[in-house]
Enzyme design. Sequence first.
Site, mmCIF file in Angstrom:
data_model
loop_
_atom_site.group_PDB
_atom_site.id
_atom_site.type_symbol
_atom_site.label_atom_id
_atom_site.label_comp_id
_atom_site.label_asym_id
_atom_site.label_seq_id
_atom_site.Cartn_x
_atom_site.Cartn_y
_atom_site.Cartn_z
ATOM 1 N N LEU A 52 18.172 9.146 -3.983
ATOM 2 C CA LEU A 52 19.776 8.990 -3.343
ATOM 3 C C LEU A 52 20.370 9.802 -5.284
ATOM 4 O O LEU A 52 19.999 9.357 -5.522
ATOM 5 C CB LEU A 52 20.052 8.095 -3.329
ATOM 6 C CG LEU A 52 19.301 7.250 -1.527
ATOM 7 C CD1 LEU A 52 19.801 6.293 -1.366
ATOM 8 C CD2 LEU A 52 20.336 8.666 -0.325
ATOM 9 N N ASP A 53 21.614 10.401 -4.765
ATOM 10 C CA ASP A 53 22.164 10.412 -6.109
ATOM 11 C C ASP A 53 22.680 9.207 -6.328
ATOM 12 O O ASP A 53 22.865 8.565 -6.429
ATOM 13 C CB ASP A 53 23.276 12.107 -5.772
ATOM 14 C CG ASP A 53 24.097 11.944 -5.466
ATOM 15 O OD1 ASP A 53 25.113 10.851 -4.863
ATOM 16 O OD2 ASP A 53 24.312 12.678 -3.983
ATOM 17 N N GLU A 54 23.213 9.422 -7.943
ATOM 18 C CA GLU A 54 24.048 8.130 -8.783
ATOM 19 C C GLU A 54 25.003 7.964 -7.913
ATOM 20 O O GLU A 54 25.390 6.666 -7.345
ATOM 21 C CB GLU A 54 24.519 8.967 -9.981
ATOM 22 C CG GLU A 54 25.098 7.341 -10.666
ATOM 23 C CD GLU A 54 25.545 8.236 -12.245
ATOM 24 O OE1 GLU A 54 25.370 7.203 -12.876
ATOM 25 O OE2 GLU A 54 25.418 9.226 -12.192
#
Length: 198
Positions: A52-54
Amino acid sequence: MEVFEQAHRHFIIYKPYGYLSQFYSNSKQQHKKRFLGDLYDFPEGSMAIGRLDEKSEGLLLITTDGKMSDFVNSQKVDKEYYAQVNGDITEDAIATLKTGVEIGFEGKKYMTKPCRVFKLDKEPCLPERSKKIRDSRHGPTSWVSITLNEGKFRQVRKMTSAVGFPTLRLVRVRVGAINLDSMNTGDVIEVNAFDLNF
């Protein structure tokens, strides 16, 4: 039903907003970033399955088993996301998302595969995000469920933007039959195996 049981270690976590899906910094530019290793002392060889991205939150599976990682990342396992979007999403936009939209991926145009999409009747019961979402004074928002069996980089965000409703908050709530359920932000649960149940 697929059940994997090996001598490896497996974890289900609720990745918070603002954390990178890696365990430590590998560059000086990231020294102020937050990592999964800040949440828990994961064993050597741990890897995040389907990052999952930041700015995204929610269900993330961690394992020391590379074969398990490859399997879950394959197109055999559904991933469901709840996306809070800017504006009151229309039925036309939902229909377009279902059939596929054109997004950019690695500098090229990519047509997303058909997927399951529906508007949520009410705001889902999720832990409050550490960074506030803009309030209703800036216009309405709405929530949609999007279930994919592919996972291009920032795909859901790109998809909702392509139909005119940019994503404000993105939470992965399910991988296969594994759900967030009542987990809170930052929770880490070690399990004996991932029962993906399909």
